[in-house]
Enzyme design. Structure first.
Site, short mmCIF file in Angstrom:
data_model
loop_
_atom_site.label_atom_id
_atom_site.label_comp_id
_atom_site.label_asym_id
_atom_site.label_seq_id
_atom_site.Cartn_x
_atom_site.Cartn_y
_atom_site.Cartn_z
N GLY A 1 -19.77 23.85 -2.14
CA GLY A 1 -19.59 24.43 -3.57
C GLY A 1 -19.88 25.90 -3.67
N GLY B 1 -20.78 29.17 -6.43
CA GLY B 1 -21.26 29.57 -7.84
C GLY B 1 -21.28 31.05 -8.06
N GLY B 2 -21.95 31.40 -9.09
CA GLY B 2 -21.88 32.94 -9.46
C GLY B 2 -22.87 33.76 -8.52
N MET B 3 -23.92 33.12 -7.94
CA MET B 3 -24.77 33.37 -7.15
C MET B 3 -24.71 33.49 -5.71
SD MET B 3 -27.22 35.06 -9.35
CE MET B 3 -25.59 35.58 -10.17
N GLY B 4 -23.73 32.53 -5.26
CA GLY B 4 -23.67 32.45 -3.78
C GLY B 4 -22.89 31.09 -3.45
N VAL C 1 -22.96 27.36 -0.97
CA VAL C 1 -23.58 26.26 -0.41
C VAL C 1 -22.59 25.63 0.82
CG1 VAL C 1 -24.74 23.93 -0.40
CG2 VAL C 1 -24.94 25.58 -2.27
N LYS D 1 -27.63 27.26 1.68
CA LYS D 1 -27.36 28.29 0.40
C LYS D 1 -27.48 29.63 0.99
CE LYS D 1 -29.58 27.06 -3.43
NZ LYS D 1 -30.56 26.63 -4.46
N ASP E 1 -36.25 23.38 -14.92
CA ASP E 1 -34.84 23.31 -14.93
C ASP E 1 -34.30 21.88 -14.65
OD1 ASP E 1 -32.29 23.77 -15.76
OD2 ASP E 1 -31.70 24.80 -14.08
#
Length: 285
Positions: free
Chosen positions: A80, A82-85, A87, A102, A197
């Site tokens: 997957g 995402g905006g930060m990195g 996986v 990650k 979260d």
């Protein structure tokens, strides 16, 4: 009694396919892993079977896939982005086991706040030993300067995907899942850690023999109650639909905020829907 009321609600409520903008790249394609149908990236859940959709990931364009990270982790594919990195799925060659890695993006690795959150996640998970908390194997920096986190590779699905596909889960199954999550939280709270979260997307379900095992994930914005150096007054962290009122207001929080989030998750497991919904995050808050 309340169990009967919840059971009756659970028999009637089913989630509808959700549509949204902005989760994936504009103009991209998402596919359903269950029925294999493809849709424009405006669709978050498959209209046919309710499975959460994912963008097509082209491993051939990823520089990490096919390489050996730090001489120990052979990266075989992308799980997957995402905006930060990203996986990745990998194999730890020296002990021959599957792991998930990650890796922060280059841009995120230059952001002190993101790096600090990443380091907090590694430090928090390293303190926790409960079997219902995801295990940390390693933490380091790649040769290009990007930080990475190595955790156990889980097989199964996050709780939000399960609810989207199956609807309400029933009282006994809900009790089984949330009982495990509660034990994991009890250990974290005992160490002075507030998750901040907790939501179905951060609870992973996998089948181990005949048992359904829940794992608590993603301590990236966890708060260490005995430390205040990184806390910013009035700054809001979390996912609006699962945040406690004091968390929504940006006030000081403690372990009770996680318990509130757990109750929101219980409601969603039993009814198939969130108790508080809105067209924007602000309306939910």
């Amino acid at each position: 009694s309340w169990p009967i009321v919840f059971a009756r609600l659970a028999s009637r409520v089913r989630p509808k396919p959700r549509y949204h903008r902005g989760s994936f790249s504009p103009g991209g394609v998402v596919r359903c892993p269950t029925c294999e149908n493809q849709y424009a990236d405006l669709v978050e859940y498959c209209p046919t079977d309710g499975t959460r959709l994912s963008p097509d990931l082209d491993d051939g364009d990823d520089p990490f896939v096919g390489t050996v990270l730090d001489g120990r982790y052979r990266i075989s594919g992308c799980l997957g982005r995402g905006g930060m990195g990203t996986v990745y799925r990998a194999r730890q060659v020296n002990v021959d086991r599957d792991v998930a890695i990650k890796v922060l993006s280059r841009e995120a690795s230059q952001d002190p706040d993101v790096v600090r959150r990443f380091e907090v996640e590694a430090r928090v998970i390293s303190k926790l030993r409960h079997p219902n908390t995801v295990k940390l194997y390693d933490f380091g920096r790649a040769s290009d300067g990007r930080l990475y986190l190595v955790i156990e590779c889980l097989t199964g699905a996050p709780l939000d995907d399960v609810i989207a596909k199956e609807g309400a889960l029933g009282v006994m199954r809900t009790l089984g899942i949330l009982g495990q999550v509660s034990h994991a939280l009890a250990e974290a709270h005992g160490e002075g850690i507030v998750h901040r979260d907790l939501k179905p997307g951060n609870i992973f379900l996998e089948q181990v023999g005949t048992e359904e095992v829940a794992k608590v994930l993603d301590f990236g914005i966890a708060k260490l109650t005995h430390q205040t150096v990184h806390t910013v007054a009035g700054r809001i962290f979390g996912t609006p639909a699962y945040m406690s009122p004091e968390q929504c207001r940006g006030e000081a929080i403690d372990q009770r905020s996680d318990i509130y989030s757990l109750c929101i998750i219980a409601y969603q497991c039993l009814t198939g829907a969130q108790p508080f919904r809105g067209s924007t995050p602000y309306s939910i808050l």
